[in-house]
Design a protein around this motif. Structure first.
Motif, PDB file in Angstrom:
ATOM      1  N   ARG A 276     -53.772  78.238 -28.524  1.00 55.50           N
ATOM      2  CA  ARG A 276     -53.827  79.456 -27.714  1.00 55.50           C
ATOM      3  C   ARG A 276     -53.530  79.676 -26.144  1.00 55.50           C
ATOM      4  N   VAL A 277     -53.098  80.636 -25.946  1.00 61.35           N
ATOM      5  CA  VAL A 277     -52.662  81.073 -24.577  1.00 61.35           C
ATOM      6  C   VAL A 277     -53.140  82.443 -24.058  1.00 61.35           C
TER       7      VAL A 277
ATOM      8  N   TYR B 101     -45.055  83.226 -30.521  1.00 61.74           N
ATOM      9  CA  TYR B 101     -45.314  83.340 -29.177  1.00 61.74           C
ATOM     10  C   TYR B 101     -44.229  84.123 -28.235  1.00 61.74           C
ATOM     11  N   GLN B 102     -43.106  84.376 -29.027  1.00 61.83           N
ATOM     12  CA  GLN B 102     -42.341  85.304 -28.465  1.00 61.83           C
ATOM     13  C   GLN B 102     -41.439  86.230 -29.614  1.00 61.83           C
ATOM     14  N   LYS B 103     -41.765  87.393 -29.604  1.00 56.57           N
ATOM     15  CA  LYS B 103     -41.082  88.186 -30.726  1.00 56.57           C
ATOM     16  C   LYS B 103     -39.565  88.185 -30.455  1.00 56.57           C
ATOM     17  N   ASP B 104     -38.938  88.093 -31.710  1.00 56.71           N
ATOM     18  CA  ASP B 104     -37.300  88.266 -31.774  1.00 56.71           C
ATOM     19  C   ASP B 104     -36.956  89.763 -31.557  1.00 56.71           C
ATOM     20  N   ASP B 105     -37.381  90.316 -30.484  1.00 52.86           N
ATOM     21  CA  ASP B 105     -36.928  91.904 -30.236  1.00 52.86           C
ATOM     22  C   ASP B 105     -37.118  92.149 -28.854  1.00 52.86           C
ATOM     23  N   GLY B 106     -36.419  92.909 -28.626  1.00 50.47           N
ATOM     24  CA  GLY B 106     -36.284  93.538 -26.961  1.00 50.47           C
ATOM     25  C   GLY B 106     -37.408  94.477 -26.684  1.00 50.47           C
ATOM     26  N   SER B 107     -38.257  94.723 -27.933  1.00 51.31           N
ATOM     27  CA  SER B 107     -39.470  95.479 -27.524  1.00 51.31           C
ATOM     28  C   SER B 107     -40.550  94.588 -27.247  1.00 51.31           C
TER      29      SER B 107
ATOM     30  N   LEU C 282     -40.738  92.019 -24.966  1.00 53.15           N
ATOM     31  CA  LEU C 282     -40.483  91.362 -23.728  1.00 53.15           C
ATOM     32  C   LEU C 282     -41.575  91.564 -22.762  1.00 53.15           C
ATOM     33  N   THR C 283     -42.250  92.414 -22.935  1.00 50.55           N
ATOM     34  CA  THR C 283     -43.731  92.498 -22.199  1.00 50.55           C
ATOM     35  C   THR C 283     -44.769  92.163 -22.803  1.00 50.55           C
ATOM     36  N   GLU C 284     -44.537  91.195 -23.754  1.00 52.85           N
ATOM     37  CA  GLU C 284     -45.528  90.506 -24.602  1.00 52.85           C
ATOM     38  C   GLU C 284     -45.374  89.128 -24.890  1.00 52.85           C
ATOM     39  N   GLY C 285     -46.112  88.337 -25.444  1.00 56.30           N
ATOM     40  CA  GLY C 285     -45.707  86.835 -25.659  1.00 56.30           C
ATOM     41  C   GLY C 285     -45.650  86.256 -24.319  1.00 56.30           C
ATOM     42  N   ILE C 286     -45.184  84.906 -24.254  1.00 60.87           N
ATOM     43  CA  ILE C 286     -45.022  84.172 -23.231  1.00 60.87           C
ATOM     44  C   ILE C 286     -44.183  84.929 -22.035  1.00 60.87           C
ATOM     45  N   ILE C 287     -43.220  85.611 -22.305  1.00 59.25           N
ATOM     46  CA  ILE C 287     -42.320  86.314 -21.221  1.00 59.25           C
ATOM     47  C   ILE C 287     -43.220  87.395 -20.719  1.00 59.25           C
ATOM     48  N   GLY C 288     -43.909  88.316 -21.406  1.00 54.27           N
ATOM     49  CA  GLY C 288     -44.733  89.160 -20.936  1.00 54.27           C
ATOM     50  C   GLY C 288     -45.967  88.778 -20.186  1.00 54.27           C
ATOM     51  N   LEU C 289     -46.355  87.662 -20.772  1.00 56.78           N
ATOM     52  CA  LEU C 289     -47.607  86.960 -20.103  1.00 56.78           C
ATOM     53  C   LEU C 289     -47.243  86.473 -18.658  1.00 56.78           C
ATOM     54  N   SER C 290     -45.967  85.970 -18.310  1.00 59.28           N
ATOM     55  CA  SER C 290     -45.659  85.450 -17.294  1.00 59.28           C
ATOM     56  C   SER C 290     -45.250  86.537 -16.431  1.00 59.28           C
ATOM     57  N   ASN C 291     -44.843  87.670 -16.881  1.00 55.70           N
ATOM     58  CA  ASN C 291     -44.471  88.591 -16.152  1.00 55.70           C
ATOM     59  C   ASN C 291     -45.641  89.814 -15.800  1.00 55.70           C
ATOM     60  N   ARG C 292     -46.879  89.475 -16.344  1.00 52.30           N
ATOM     61  CA  ARG C 292     -48.016  90.176 -16.189  1.00 52.30           C
ATOM     62  C   ARG C 292     -47.635  91.607 -16.782  1.00 52.30           C
ATOM     63  N   GLY C 293     -46.999  91.617 -17.837  1.00 52.46           N
ATOM     64  CA  GLY C 293     -46.770  92.741 -18.779  1.00 52.46           C
ATOM     65  C   GLY C 293     -45.608  93.760 -18.369  1.00 52.46           C
TER      66      GLY C 293
END
Length: 485
Positions: free
Chosen positions: A166-167, A243-249, A251-262
């Protein structure tokens, strides 16, 4: 009362284990700490959602490009008028490869100490131009044991754990998610066991967790854990899209979205391949505190897009994983970008695949080309050295689509050539390369060194190479009580 184990890492340095007592919660392992935290009462940032096409157009705009500046993407069907190149005589368009054993200033790499410095240069090239830069700080992962089942699998008594890492929420954002992981180990092992972990397609994870394992039949792209547990090893199935969707839509979610604050990525922010690699490393952190697992003997496997992710993981975490199996990874994986055959960079720059990479990579689909890249994937393989790597795929005699008996779209020869070009780095570090530069016939196994290769006639699937990989891996992985080969 439950016992909680915490492992803490900061800037790649292990800080040790501590024992904490928790009440009223499931046991968990917290792996990977962050330098940031969510301030109490702080206003949470709202995520910005874009479609894949909107995000891709945004990145092109940041580069000063538009769609018409990119080269058209070829198609895999050999019968199409827009077919990609399947003629080896036309593939060697950019014959000069970057030399992994030459510094950017032209000086040669002569020692293992030199290689450590050169490795930083190569990683910088991939970080800036291809894979993107990982964030400097990332959130905790709290590993919860969701269920534990004693069962039989492949005639072996096993224990299967369903795990959730959980993250979040984190850094003033409401985003949160869980890493899905399944771990199966022999029930009566004499000690901690090696584990083969697959980065799996979501369908395989769903099948493996939908009922007793004895009923689980992997898809053609999945791991057959029966072969693994019969060796006295464990196996794990990791679901990267959890934890990271296989889709460009996504990228503001999952671990990439979390690290970029959405918020949307910058041009050199990490892409999904690196994010999937991050999750694989978090799973390995869990293995460090599971007494049933020997965390120093973890093999990592993946097919196609997840073969790319395994290669990235091994390249960036090569001291942590013991052995890798990269199946049919093709363009963006073990295949040379400069070998223009099968899938090419314009395919990867499409709206359906661009998210695997950073924004800067789009430039190499036009106006720049593969020959302009400062790095190529033989250097990604070299970054894995001296860890043993098994690379393979279907034959190049069929395109895998109109002619499904082959795997030409993934370009087996391009993968072989990359492995050959990585060989000097393996030799420098005291390991053995494949011992040949001659592309072998279908079915020929090259496994006498720490780099192995085999193409089969089964098409775009890892299954025909599984027994060969496991035999290769047995030189490096040993069940408790077994005599090392």
């Amino acid at each position: 009362m439950n016992v909680t184990l915490c492992t803490r890492r900061c800037a790649g340095i292990e800080l040790g284990l501590s024992l904490i007592v928790a009440f009223g919660v499931q046991p968990y392992v917290a792996a990977q700490v962050s330098s940031g935290s969510t301030a109490t009462g702080a206003k949470q940032a709202a995520s910005q959602h874009l479609t894949a096409e909107q995000d891709r157009v945004r990145l092109l705009g940041l580069l000063g490009l538009k769609e018409s500046d990119l080269r058209p993407a070829p198609v895999p069907d050999a019968q199409s008028p827009k077919a990609t190149n399947y003629d080896e005589a036309k593939a060697n368009v950019y014959p000069k490869l970057p030399d992994p054993l030459v510094f950017k200033n032209g000086q040669p790499v002569k020692t293992a100490a030199d290689w450590i410095k050169r490795r930083r240069e190569i990683r910088e090239g991939f970080d800036r131009e291809v894979l993107g830069r990982s964030p400097g700080s990332l959130p905790w992962v709290e590993w919860h044991v969701v269920s534990t089942v004693h069962e039989k699998y492949g005639g072996v008594d096993v224990i299967t754990k369903r795990l959730a890492g959980r993250v979040g929420p984190w850094m003033n954002t409401p985003n949160a998610f869980s890493i899905d992981l399944l771990l199966t180990v022999p029930a009566h092992a004499a000690g901690p066991v090696p584990v083969i972990m697959e980065l799996a397609f979501a369908k395989d994870f769903e099948l493996a967790t939908s009922g007793p394992l004895e009923r689980y039949v992997p898809t053609p792209w999945g791991v057959d854990g029966r072969l693994v547990v019969q060796r006295g090893w464990g196996f794990a199935i990791l679901n990267p899209v959890s934890y990271q969707k296989d889709d460009g839509s996504g990228l503001t979610e999952g671990i990439i979205g979390l690290s970029n604050r959405g918020q949307p990525r910058k041009l050199d922010d990490w892409g999904v391949l690196k994010a999937w690699a991050w999750g694989a490393e978090q799973a390995r952190h869990y293995f460090e505190v599971d007494k049933a697992v020997d965390a120093k003997q973890v093999g990592l496997v993946g097919h196609s897009r997840f073969g790319k992710a395994v290669l990235v993981t091994m390249a960036y975490e090569n001291r942590e994983f013991a052995v890798g199996y990269i199946s049919s990874s093709g363009e963006g994986g073990a295949k040379l970008y400069r070998h223009i055959y099968g899938e090419t960079i314009p395919n990867l720059a499409s709206a359906s695949l661009y998210h695997w990479f950073d924004g800067n990579f789009l430039r190499y689909a036009g106006p720049l080309n593969a020959g302009d890249l400062p790095v190529d994937n033989h250097e990604l393989i070299a970054l894995c050295a001296p860890r043993p790597m098994f690379i393979g795929g279907g034959s190049d005699e069929g395109d895998g689509y109109a002619n499904p008996s082959g795997d030409a779209w993934a370009d087996p020869r391009g993968m072989f050539l990359a492995e050959v070009a990585a060989g000097p780095v393996y030799r420098l570090l005291g390991a053995k390369d494949m011992g040949t530069k001659e592309f072998p016939p279908v079915g020929t196994l090259l496994d006498q060194g720490d780099l192995a290769f085999r193409q089969h006639d089964g098409g775009h699937t890892p299954q025909p190479n599984w027994p060969y990989f496991l035999e290769f891996a047995s030189r490096y992985l040993h069940a408790p009580g077994a005599t090392p080969r």
